[in-house]
Design an enzyme around this catalytic site. Structure first.
Site, short mmCIF file in Angstrom:
data_model
loop_
_atom_site.label_atom_id
_atom_site.label_comp_id
_atom_site.label_asym_id
_atom_site.label_seq_id
_atom_site.Cartn_x
_atom_site.Cartn_y
_atom_site.Cartn_z
N GLY A 55 -19.99 5.39 -12.12
CA GLY A 55 -19.70 6.21 -13.51
C GLY A 55 -20.10 7.47 -13.68
N ASP A 91 -8.25 -2.81 -7.04
CA ASP A 91 -8.01 -1.90 -6.04
C ASP A 91 -6.55 -0.99 -6.70
OD1 ASP A 91 -6.76 -0.45 -3.69
OD2 ASP A 91 -7.37 -2.41 -2.49
N ASP A 116 -12.81 10.66 -7.09
CA ASP A 116 -13.48 10.74 -6.07
C ASP A 116 -13.55 9.57 -5.08
OD1 ASP A 116 -16.00 11.88 -5.24
OD2 ASP A 116 -17.38 10.98 -6.38
N LYS A 156 -11.11 13.93 -3.75
CA LYS A 156 -12.11 14.22 -2.66
C LYS A 156 -11.36 14.06 -1.53
CE LYS A 156 -15.72 11.39 -2.27
NZ LYS A 156 -17.06 11.57 -2.28
C1 LIG Z 1 -18.19 8.04 -4.10
S1 LIG Z 1 -17.84 6.88 -5.21
C2 LIG Z 1 -17.35 7.39 -6.71
C3 LIG Z 1 -18.59 7.85 -7.39
C4 LIG Z 1 -18.17 8.48 -8.65
N1 LIG Z 1 -17.20 9.52 -8.88
C5 LIG Z 1 -19.35 8.69 -9.72
O1 LIG Z 1 -19.61 9.78 -10.01
O2 LIG Z 1 -20.08 7.83 -10.03
C6 LIG Z 1 -16.15 6.28 -4.52
C7 LIG Z 1 -16.02 5.06 -4.99
O3 LIG Z 1 -14.36 4.70 -4.66
C8 LIG Z 1 -14.22 3.19 -4.84
N2 LIG Z 1 -12.94 3.12 -4.28
C9 LIG Z 1 -12.58 2.70 -2.83
N3 LIG Z 1 -11.33 2.34 -2.56
C10 LIG Z 1 -10.88 2.12 -3.67
C11 LIG Z 1 -9.72 1.53 -4.21
N4 LIG Z 1 -8.72 1.23 -3.24
N5 LIG Z 1 -9.45 1.43 -5.48
C12 LIG Z 1 -10.43 1.47 -6.23
N6 LIG Z 1 -11.54 2.01 -6.15
C13 LIG Z 1 -11.56 2.24 -4.91
C14 LIG Z 1 -15.44 2.83 -4.03
O4 LIG Z 1 -15.76 1.43 -4.69
C15 LIG Z 1 -16.18 3.76 -4.57
O5 LIG Z 1 -17.07 3.32 -5.83
#
Ligand SMILES: C[S@@+](CC[C@H](N)C(=O)[O-])C[C@H]1O[C@@H](n2cnc3c(N)ncnc32)[C@H](O)[C@@H]1O
Length: 250
Positions: A55, A91, A116, A156
């Site tokens: 978050g 997703d 991200d 990203k």
């Molecule tokens: C690096 S983290 C994000 C951190 C966030 N920006 C923060 O500041 O707290 C990347 C996130 O992308 C999510 N993610 C990966 N594939 C996804 C998808 N297909 N749909 C939704 N979320 C996804 C992961 O569950 C993970 O929580």
């Protein structure tokens, strides 16, 4: 957990700073630094945060959008409630999740998309990079049509194959596209951010009838790599991704 990892983790100034400022992740500073450099989010904006767990970026988006703004966060993992954020669990590449988002938006355009998103990393760089590339393309294909004219998009990306094609595809849709590595990204990290500003009223290609994913896929093929979608569909854990093979005849 290795001793080296523990020491680096403990010494990490961004982690300490995030903790003392009440941000849920050190990544919050990456969005802050993108904002400082590019002024992506304005007061009153409707902001979509893709891959929002835990978050940190959503917290920053709420601050930047202010009282008149709206922030919607999506992630596969459920987040603890964040004040001022409407959270969706699912997703982003899944039709059901996309429908839930559309319902929530109810026709309201988005001004800024911040993503991200990162797949669960396997540690095999080529594979992780290919899966991440695919996710980025799918996010762009779904979300860019929801973005208002003049809107901004940041995502990203992991350095590697296909990134030039993503940049090229982004340039068809935005007047300014740049790669940026915030100082809060670790020195050793191969991640960078693709920052796109000022969405054009129409793509530069007339009657653009191909997706960004198709565009990137054909560029990978032209560069001597073939993508095998049958194999990529069979990846378990819901992992998607371009499966790259060096073309045999090159
Ligand atoms: C690096 S983290 C994000 C951190 C966030 N920006 C923060 O500041 O707290 C990347 C996130 O992308 C999510 N993610 C990966 N594939 C996804 C998808 N297909 N749909 C939704 N979320 C996804 C992961 O569950 C993970 O929580």
């Amino acid at each position: 957990m290795s001793k080296r990892w523990y020491n680096e983790h403990r010494r990490d100034p961004w982690r300490r700073k995030a903790k003392s400022s009440g941000y849920r992740s050190r990544s919050a500073y990456k969005l802050i630094q993108c904002q400082e450099k590019f002024n992506l989010i304005r007061k009153g904006d409707t902001i979509l945060d893709v891959g929002c767990h835990p978050g940190g970026w959503s917290q920053v988006a709420v601050e930047l959008g202010g009282d008149e703004g709206r922030v919607i966060g999506i992630d596969i993992k459920p987040c603890e409630p964040i004040q001022g954020v409407e959270l969706l669990v699912g997703d982003i590449t899944d039709f059901g999740t996309q429908e839930k988002l559309m319902k929530l938006l109810n026709g309201e355009p988005i001004n800024s998309i911040v993503s991200d998103i990162s797949p669960g990393l396997t540690g095999q760089y080529e594979m992780d990079q290919a899966i991440s590339l695919d996710l980025v393309c799918l996010v762009m294909d779904f979300s860019l049509p929801l973005l208002n004219k003049g809107g901004s998009f940041v995502t990203k990306v992991f350095q590697g194959r296909g990134i030039e094609a993503v940049v090229e595809a982004a340039k068809l849709n935005f007047s300014k596209v740049q790669r940026f590595s915030p100082v809060a990204s670790r020195n050793s990290s191969s991640e960078t951010y693709l920052v796109c500003k000022n969405k054009l009223p129409k793509p530069r290609v007339k009657d653009m009838d191909f997706s960004i994913r198709d565009f990137v896929e054909s560029s990978l093929t032209e560069d001597g790599f073939v993508t095998d979608s049958t194999e990529s569909e069979s990846l378990d854990d819901g992992k998607k991704g371009f499966t790259l093979h060096r073309a045999r005849d090159r």
